[in-house]
Design a protein around this motif. Structure first.
Motif, PDB file in Angstrom:
ATOM      1  N   GLY A   1      37.192  51.112  28.907  1.00 37.13           N
ATOM      2  CA  GLY A   1      38.214  51.173  28.030  1.00 37.13           C
ATOM      3  C   GLY A   1      39.172  49.877  28.229  1.00 37.13           C
ATOM      4  O   GLY A   1      38.710  49.063  29.084  1.00 37.13           O
ATOM      5  N   GLY A   2      39.929  49.742  27.376  1.00 35.67           N
ATOM      6  CA  GLY A   2      41.007  48.862  27.407  1.00 35.67           C
ATOM      7  C   GLY A   2      40.494  47.355  27.103  1.00 35.67           C
ATOM      8  O   GLY A   2      41.025  46.212  27.387  1.00 35.67           O
ATOM      9  N   ILE A   3      39.310  47.440  26.436  1.00 34.33           N
ATOM     10  CA  ILE A   3      38.636  46.239  25.879  1.00 34.33           C
ATOM     11  C   ILE A   3      37.750  46.407  24.831  1.00 34.33           C
ATOM     12  O   ILE A   3      37.250  47.554  24.753  1.00 34.33           O
ATOM     13  CB  ILE A   3      37.977  45.578  27.332  1.00 34.33           C
ATOM     14  N   PRO A   4      37.676  45.466  23.723  1.00 36.18           N
ATOM     15  CA  PRO A   4      36.890  45.804  22.722  1.00 36.18           C
ATOM     16  C   PRO A   4      35.537  46.178  23.188  1.00 36.18           C
ATOM     17  O   PRO A   4      35.105  45.350  23.967  1.00 36.18           O
ATOM     18  CB  PRO A   4      37.065  44.591  21.816  1.00 36.18           C
ATOM     19  N   TYR A   5      34.791  46.963  22.442  1.00 32.95           N
ATOM     20  CA  TYR A   5      33.343  47.346  22.844  1.00 32.95           C
ATOM     21  C   TYR A   5      32.421  46.074  23.012  1.00 32.95           C
ATOM     22  O   TYR A   5      31.697  46.099  24.043  1.00 32.95           O
ATOM     23  CB  TYR A   5      32.772  48.471  22.017  1.00 32.95           C
ATOM     24  N   ASP A   6      32.465  45.084  22.044  1.00 32.36           N
ATOM     25  CA  ASP A   6      31.586  43.981  22.083  1.00 32.36           C
ATOM     26  C   ASP A   6      31.976  42.929  22.733  1.00 32.36           C
ATOM     27  O   ASP A   6      31.351  41.953  22.873  1.00 32.36           O
ATOM     28  CB  ASP A   6      31.476  43.681  20.492  1.00 32.36           C
ATOM     29  N   GLN A   7      32.949  43.257  23.772  1.00 32.33           N
ATOM     30  CA  GLN A   7      33.374  42.089  24.688  1.00 32.33           C
ATOM     31  C   GLN A   7      33.107  42.585  26.320  1.00 32.33           C
ATOM     32  O   GLN A   7      33.135  41.833  27.097  1.00 32.33           O
ATOM     33  CB  GLN A   7      34.881  41.645  24.579  1.00 32.33           C
ATOM     34  N   VAL A   8      32.534  43.681  26.178  1.00 27.78           N
ATOM     35  CA  VAL A   8      32.290  44.369  27.614  1.00 27.78           C
ATOM     36  C   VAL A   8      30.884  43.790  27.861  1.00 27.78           C
ATOM     37  O   VAL A   8      29.941  43.138  27.003  1.00 27.78           O
ATOM     38  CB  VAL A   8      31.814  45.867  27.541  1.00 27.78           C
ATOM     39  N   ARG A   9      30.627  43.125  29.318  1.00 24.20           N
ATOM     40  CA  ARG A   9      29.495  42.358  29.572  1.00 24.20           C
ATOM     41  C   ARG A   9      29.076  42.582  31.082  1.00 24.20           C
ATOM     42  O   ARG A   9      30.049  43.103  31.931  1.00 24.20           O
ATOM     43  CB  ARG A   9      29.855  40.761  29.448  1.00 24.20           C
ATOM     44  N   MET A  10      27.803  42.442  31.595  1.00 25.78           N
ATOM     45  CA  MET A  10      27.404  42.415  32.768  1.00 25.78           C
ATOM     46  C   MET A  10      28.347  41.620  33.682  1.00 25.78           C
ATOM     47  O   MET A  10      28.418  40.369  33.262  1.00 25.78           O
ATOM     48  CB  MET A  10      25.837  41.962  33.028  1.00 25.78           C
ATOM     49  N   GLY A  11      28.630  42.115  34.910  1.00 26.60           N
ATOM     50  CA  GLY A  11      29.618  41.216  35.588  1.00 26.60           C
ATOM     51  C   GLY A  11      31.216  41.619  35.529  1.00 26.60           C
ATOM     52  O   GLY A  11      31.728  41.110  36.473  1.00 26.60           O
ATOM     53  N   LEU A  12      31.110  42.209  34.502  1.00 26.37           N
ATOM     54  CA  LEU A  12      32.768  42.638  34.168  1.00 26.37           C
ATOM     55  C   LEU A  12      33.201  43.291  35.363  1.00 26.37           C
ATOM     56  O   LEU A  12      32.805  44.270  35.894  1.00 26.37           O
ATOM     57  CB  LEU A  12      32.854  43.397  32.899  1.00 26.37           C
ATOM     58  N   ARG A  13      34.620  43.022  35.973  1.00 29.83           N
ATOM     59  CA  ARG A  13      35.351  43.407  36.992  1.00 29.83           C
ATOM     60  C   ARG A  13      36.018  44.801  36.389  1.00 29.83           C
ATOM     61  O   ARG A  13      37.005  44.324  35.451  1.00 29.83           O
ATOM     62  CB  ARG A  13      35.858  42.619  37.866  1.00 29.83           C
ATOM     63  N   VAL A  14      36.084  45.718  37.027  1.00 34.07           N
ATOM     64  CA  VAL A  14      36.778  46.965  36.351  1.00 34.07           C
ATOM     65  C   VAL A  14      37.518  47.704  37.613  1.00 34.07           C
ATOM     66  O   VAL A  14      37.087  47.585  38.786  1.00 34.07           O
ATOM     67  CB  VAL A  14      35.852  47.814  35.587  1.00 34.07           C
ATOM     68  N   GLU A  15      38.485  48.556  37.051  1.00 34.86           N
ATOM     69  CA  GLU A  15      39.153  49.470  37.960  1.00 34.86           C
ATOM     70  C   GLU A  15      39.283  50.914  37.151  1.00 34.86           C
ATOM     71  O   GLU A  15      39.271  50.929  36.120  1.00 34.86           O
ATOM     72  CB  GLU A  15      40.440  48.869  38.327  1.00 34.86           C
ATOM     73  N   PRO A  16      39.470  51.926  38.051  1.00 32.94           N
ATOM     74  CA  PRO A  16      39.459  53.216  37.428  1.00 32.94           C
ATOM     75  C   PRO A  16      40.967  53.435  37.084  1.00 32.94           C
ATOM     76  O   PRO A  16      41.864  53.108  37.353  1.00 32.94           O
ATOM     77  CB  PRO A  16      39.299  54.043  38.655  1.00 32.94           C
TER      78      PRO A  16
END
Ligand SMILES: [Zn+2]
Lengths: 323, 357
Positions: free
Chosen positions: A279-294
């Motif tokens: 979440g917290g990002i438009p769905y079409d901007q999610v990409r492999m390698g994206l750094r995330v936190e819970p």
């Protein structure tokens, strides 16, 4: 070692089953208070009737009506009836050979006590008041001291003389319910306990050194126990993902708007990706390698979702092994 | 005429290692794979094999027991199944997994096989769980529990004059007395015969409810001789089933057991030991008759299923116990039996032999 976790678990589902022609006639008959058997080529009458001869495997279709009275061939006194059984008060389980049949039917006999039951005793069907075309249309059997009935007659299996003849029973719905007390075992108990403190604790294989999150207690490559606990994350890398366009049916997830992204996330230090929503990002901007936190919500037992950390994307080589 | 022999030469296949857990009423602290791993490691250690050396793996279990879906795939973690290995599973007692592994070795595709089985009955109510294996049209809707069905069989035996309640109590007492020598057993020594659970069966006539696991290793020919000082050669193994409707069967007899024993060669020569999978005292009466076992045969020296009955593993354990006696030189020719379903519905018989001493 943390406390062993336990939770009640109920597995409950209806089994919907279609019937063969013989089963259909038998259960339709019960609904109409008629007991049908099936005749084998060598002249035996099987009650309850089956589609195929249990000895020769030959298809059998020759229906005969048998009596609603019969003889107990063996019995057992059940002083503590269990859920789902035919009677709520103590009763006898019995195999009952109906008059005109050569085989016996399993059911309950309503009797005041074990002294009132014996092998060879005469019983008759007590019909259920509401009948649907099921073995439970026989509520139970009861002691019977009347005359022996007449010989059974052949039966077409069609109830043209009954008002419901156009409505043969073609299927049954058998509800099943089993109750358990679930315990997830050592490794998963430890994982869930740590998660309640917002910590992700995996386990390391002593042989290949891989860290599994969530741990299942064994390394699937080495076949050995993973005992060394290792805290991983909280940040991680999206290794792969999908875009979900179907609204969740589960009530807990009704607030999630589609489309959303569901991803495999390799927490830092883990050698196995777990999955979660991004979440917290438009769905079409999610990409492999994206750094995330819970992202935790108040009182939650696991992260609600993961959001971008704002760090530069992880290099492909850092997570390619985890794809 | 063709000169290919009509009867192919059978490979000699032996049971070369056996291990079992201690069987206990509960095992909350362990998942299935956590309960299973020690016995897998035990049989590997006995033979010096590593997981990667095993040619075929086969397991027996039922997810219904613990209510844990796909538990058998999680259990595979314990054998190191990644990258994928040649593997199979039966939703049956592990004795039938052993049968599958035996046929696999016969084909020559593999020289060694790991067979394991586990059952965790403690999370659920096993009497109710077992109703779900019954005929779904005519029987399961009545929820007749496993003890009720066994009690119908016991009463039929009593009516036929094959046994009586004191004789059944004697079977129970002998089994638990013998189990004193079996450190894995759940019920040992003097156990009160108790009240009726479903008359005529008392608590003492019924098996303990518990959790446990077992594993064996099979090997073919010379490989077996390398792995074990005195392999327990499988001279014959067969399994047969009876009609599923209880009311069609003669519950006082077990023609399927007799036929399986005949096909396994059990009647060709006397056995000195028999491990019978008779969870209820009355079922031992049926099996002794079907297998023509007289008092010269040592029956259930382990205590049998009346001493420990981890469902799905208890049949495999019978084969393992019989083999272990051959390994130890306490038996030269043993019969092992496993059962499945209500009132001994399906039966497997194996005949095991040690090389002459
Ligand atoms: Zn490893």
């Amino acid at each position: 070692m943390p406390e062993v976790l336990k939770a009640p678990l109920t597995v409950e589902f209806p089994f919907t089953r279609s019937l063969g022609p013989v089963q259909s006639a038998f259960l339709t008959g019960l609904r109409e208070r008629v007991v049908l058997g099936v005749r084998t080529r060598d002249g035996r009458t099987l009650v309850p009737p089956v589609e195929y001869d249990p000895v020769t495997a030959e298809e059998i279709r020759d229906l005969v009506q048998v009596a609603a009275t019969g003889t107990v061939t063996t019995w057992a006194w059940n002083h503590a009836p269990r859920r789902g059984q035919p009677l709520g008060a103590p009763f006898a389980w019995a195999l009952i050979r109906l008059d005109g049949a050569d085989t016996a039917l399993l059911h309950a006999v309503d009797a005041p006590g074990p002294d009132a039951v014996h092998t060879g005793m005469r019983v008759r069907v007590r019909w259920a008041e509401e009948r649907t075309g099921a073995i439970t249309d026989i509520a139970c059997f009861e002691p019977y001291d009347g005359d022996d009935p007449a010989e059974p007659a052949g039966h077409s299996g069609e109830f043209s003389n009954f008002e419901n003849f156009e409505d043969p029973v073609t299927g049954i719905v058998a509800p099943a319910r089993l109750d358990y007390t679930y315990s997830p075992g050592r490794a998963q108990s430890a994982y869930i306990s740590a998660l309640s403190e917002h910590r992700n604790v995996g386990e390391r294989c002593p042989t290949c050194r891989k860290v599994y999150v969530p741990p299942r207690g064994a390394c699937p490559t080495c076949g050995v126990a993973t005992l060394e606990q290792v805290e991983v994350g909280p940040r991680g890398t999206v290794t792969t993902f999908c875009i979900v366009n179907i609204k969740a049916a589960h009530t807990a997830n009704l607030d999630i708007d589609v489309p959303y992204v569901y991803a495999h996330i390799a927490l830092d230090g883990a050698d196995l990706a777990l999955h979660g929503r991004i979440g917290g990002i438009p769905y079409d901007q999610v990409r492999m390698g994206l750094r995330v936190e819970p992202v935790w919500t108040e009182g939650a037992r696991f992260p609600d979702h993961y959001r971008p950390t704002g760090e530069a994307d992880a290099d492909y080589d850092t997570y390619r092994e985890l794809l | 005429m063709c000169d290919i022999p009509l009867v192919p030469v059978m490979r000699d296949i032996a049971l070369v290692a056996f291990a079992q857990t201690d069987h206990r009423r509960t095992s909350d602290e362990h998942s299935e794979v956590e309960m299973l791993m020690p016995v897998l490691h035990d049989v590997l250690a006995q033979t010096g094999l590593k997981t990667a050396d095993i040619g075929f793996t086969c397991s027996g279990s039922s997810d219904y027991l613990a209510g844990r879906a796909f538990s058998f795939t999680l259990a595979l973690d314990g054998v190191g199944a990644w990258p994928p290995i040649p593997e199979s599973h039966v939703e049956m007692d592990g004795a039938w997994a052993l049968y599958e592994a035996w046929t696999k070795l016969l084909t020559g595709d593999a020289d060694t096989a790991l067979v394991y089985a586990y059952g965790k009955s403690s999370p659920g109510s096993v009497r109710d769980v077992l109703t779900r294996q019954l005929d779904p049209y005519y029987v399961a809707p009545l929820w007749p529990d496993s003890i009720a069905l066994a009690a119908l069989q016991a009463q039929a035996l009593i009516d036929a004059g094959h046994t009586d309640e004191p004789a059944l109590a004697g079977v129970a007492a002998r089994s638990r007395r013998d189990a004193v020598g079996n450190s894995h057993a759940q019920l040992r020594g003097s156990v009160p015969h108790g009240d009726y659970l479903v008359r005529p069966l008392r608590t003492g006539d019924c098996p303990p409810i518990g959790d446990g696991a077992a594993a064996v290793i099979l090997a073919a020919g010379d490989r077996a001789r390398e792995l074990c000082e005195r392999p327990a050669w499988i001279r014959g193994i067969d399994h047969r089933i009876e009609a599923h409707a209880l009311g069609v069967r003669d519950l006082t007899d077990s023609p399927s057991t007799r036929l399986a024993a005949e096909k396994a060669g059990a009647f060709e020569r006397l056995v000195d030991t028999a491990e019978l999978h008779a969870p209820f005292t009355s079922q031992e009466v049926v099996l002794r008759k079907a297998l023509r076992l007289d008092d010269s045969v040592r029956v259930n020296p382990s205590g049998g299923a009346l001493a420990a009955n981890p469902i799905m593993a208890a049949g495999l354990i019978r084969i393992g116990e019989a083999a272990a006696r051959i390994h130890r030189g306490e038996s030269d020719r043993a019969l092992a039996h496993a059962t499945s379903g209500p009132c001994l519905q399906q039966n497997l018989v194996a005949v095991l032999e040690g090389d002459p001493r």
